[in-house]
Design a protein around this motif. Structure first.
Motif, PDB file in Angstrom:
ATOM      1  N   HIS A 137      81.264  66.345  30.747  1.00 27.89           N
ATOM      2  CA  HIS A 137      80.829  65.185  29.951  1.00 27.89           C
ATOM      3  C   HIS A 137      81.468  63.894  30.431  1.00 27.89           C
ATOM      4  CE1 HIS A 137      84.356  64.145  27.390  1.00 27.89           C
ATOM      5  NE2 HIS A 137      84.711  65.396  27.632  1.00 27.89           N
ATOM      6  N   ASP A 150      73.987  61.116  20.929  1.00 29.93           N
ATOM      7  CA  ASP A 150      73.148  59.910  20.908  1.00 29.93           C
ATOM      8  C   ASP A 150      72.465  59.690  22.262  1.00 29.93           C
ATOM      9  OD1 ASP A 150      73.829  59.387  18.305  1.00 29.93           O
ATOM     10  OD2 ASP A 150      75.338  57.857  18.790  1.00 29.93           O
ATOM     11  N   TRP A 151      73.128  60.082  23.334  1.00 32.38           N
ATOM     12  CA  TRP A 151      72.553  59.917  24.682  1.00 32.38           C
ATOM     13  C   TRP A 151      71.450  60.944  24.963  1.00 32.38           C
ATOM     14  CZ3 TRP A 151      77.473  59.474  28.294  1.00 32.38           C
ATOM     15  CH2 TRP A 151      78.116  58.239  28.060  1.00 32.38           C
ATOM     16  N   LEU A 176      78.639  60.427  20.487  1.00 33.67           N
ATOM     17  CA  LEU A 176      78.039  59.534  21.486  1.00 33.67           C
ATOM     18  C   LEU A 176      77.147  60.330  22.448  1.00 33.67           C
ATOM     19  CD1 LEU A 176      78.036  56.589  22.610  1.00 33.67           C
ATOM     20  CD2 LEU A 176      79.854  57.335  24.168  1.00 33.67           C
ATOM     21  N   LEU A 177      77.651  61.462  22.894  1.00 35.25           N
ATOM     22  CA  LEU A 177      76.865  62.292  23.821  1.00 35.25           C
ATOM     23  C   LEU A 177      75.553  62.734  23.177  1.00 35.25           C
ATOM     24  CD1 LEU A 177      79.802  64.438  25.233  1.00 35.25           C
ATOM     25  CD2 LEU A 177      78.482  62.762  26.527  1.00 35.25           C
ATOM     26  N   THR A 229      76.550  59.858  32.454  1.00 38.00           N
ATOM     27  CA  THR A 229      76.226  58.487  32.054  1.00 38.00           C
ATOM     28  C   THR A 229      74.938  58.539  31.232  1.00 38.00           C
ATOM     29  OG1 THR A 229      74.821  58.099  33.981  1.00 38.00           O
ATOM     30  CG2 THR A 229      77.187  57.576  34.219  1.00 38.00           C
ATOM     31  N   PRO A 230      74.693  57.495  30.452  1.00 41.90           N
ATOM     32  CA  PRO A 230      73.421  57.479  29.696  1.00 41.90           C
ATOM     33  C   PRO A 230      72.209  57.512  30.627  1.00 41.90           C
ATOM     34  CG  PRO A 230      74.898  55.731  28.923  1.00 41.90           C
ATOM     35  CD  PRO A 230      75.555  56.349  30.129  1.00 41.90           C
ATOM     36  N   ARG A 246      83.421  61.126  20.789  1.00 42.43           N
ATOM     37  CA  ARG A 246      82.731  61.320  22.065  1.00 42.43           C
ATOM     38  C   ARG A 246      81.527  62.263  21.893  1.00 42.43           C
ATOM     39  NH1 ARG A 246      81.633  59.163  27.011  1.00 42.43           N
ATOM     40  NH2 ARG A 246      81.285  60.805  28.546  1.00 42.43           N
ATOM     41  N   ALA A 270      71.757  61.064  31.768  1.00 41.97           N
ATOM     42  CA  ALA A 270      71.291  61.864  30.630  1.00 41.97           C
ATOM     43  C   ALA A 270      69.786  61.667  30.434  1.00 41.97           C
ATOM     44  CB  ALA A 270      72.059  61.480  29.365  1.00 41.97           C
ATOM     45  N   ARG A 271      69.373  60.429  30.507  1.00 41.32           N
ATOM     46  CA  ARG A 271      67.949  60.137  30.310  1.00 41.32           C
ATOM     47  C   ARG A 271      67.108  60.766  31.422  1.00 41.32           C
ATOM     48  NH1 ARG A 271      67.613  54.732  30.857  1.00 41.32           N
ATOM     49  NH2 ARG A 271      69.155  54.534  29.213  1.00 41.32           N
TER      50      ARG A 271
END
Ligand code: G3P
Ligand code: MG
Length: 253
Positions: A196, A230-231, A227-228, A200-201, A224, A204-205
């Motif tokens: 992790h 959320d990504w 946040l992950l 990066t976002p 964290r 991830a995308r």
């Protein structure tokens, strides 16, 4: 969509029990987890055993290489005393023993194939065959009814694919290479498992847009973890099963 549990107890019971033992699996279960990650390699007799290190000494009493001991010999080594006196006598379990415990208690397995160097192919093949046989009479055909195999070893996963193509695979990566997409396609893998800290976002995308699952290791901080998610991260394993519960993904505010 990710068909598997989203929060997975790392090495069975995270930091609350001696890793990769039946006691660890029981600890995860007692904390409400129905999903565990653990590591598997081959003992000298070719039997898959649940172990992280290729050597004795850190978690297993004694010294020497795991590959120089049979599974029976390893079972006589103490895998619990390093963690605490209440775990004294906890044996090094075989994969079959851990799988039997998990199947009995309805615990989903992320089986990390962690070959001793030089034994990548045979380990991948053997573990995949074991899983295939254990789940041969599986009547539940949902994807999550099967364990997810993962490995840092491309060769081990290739062998697993040959041995049991129907058992899903995830490719474990620390530093994600530029050709990650091609490697996943080569392996017929369903997911990328990443450190992790390296995610990066944008990556991830890209992984999600390419249609793969995205799993992270090893996430121990709830901020964290949130946040992950959320990504777009589908799931992760954690050592902090006391801080991050099995329902973390759905219950966070
Ligand atoms: O499978 C995820 C994670 O367990 C990989 O690293 O060294 O803890 O086995 P490690
Ligand atoms: Mg592991």
């Amino acid at each position: 969509m990710w068909p598997y549990p989203r929060i997975v107890a790392h090495r069975g019971g995270g930091k609350l029990a001696p890793e990769n033992t039946i006691a660890a699996m029981r600890c995860g279960l007692n904390h409400g987890f129905r999903a565990v990650e653990f590591d598997v390699m081959l003992a000298k007799d070719g039997v898959p055993v649940v172990m992280h290190d290729t050597q004795l000494g850190r978690t297993i009493a004694g010294e020497g290489n795991i590959a120089d001991f049979t599974s029976q010999e390893l079972a006589a080594h103490d895998a619990g005393i390093w963690f605490g006196p209440s775990f004294e006598g906890e044996p090094v379990p075989t994969f079959e023993q851990v799988a039997a415990f998990c199947m009995q208690h309805g615990i989903w397995m992320n089986v990390e194939i962690k070959p001793v160097p030089g034994f990548e192919e045979t380990t991948g093949w053997t573990v995949a065959q074991s899983v295939k046989h254990l789940f041969a009479s599986q009547v539940d055909h949902r994807p999550a009814a099967l364990p997810l195999l993962s490995s840092f070893s491309f060769e081990a996963l290739q062998a697993a694919q040959l041995a049991a193509p129907e058992i899903p695979r995830g490719f474990l990566i620390d530093d994600v290479p530029a050709d990650w997409h091609a490697r996943l396609l080569d392996l017929g893998a369903i997911a990328l498992h990443v450190n992790h800290q390296k995610l990066t976002p944008v990556l991830a995308r890209a992984v999600k847009e390419a249609g793969f699952g995205l799993f992270c290791y090893t996430v121990n901080d709830p901020v964290r973890a949130s946040l992950l998610l959320d990504w777009g991260v589908d799931g992760f394993c954690t050592d902090r099963i006391d801080l991050i519960g099995p329902d973390f993904a759905t219950s966070r505010s």
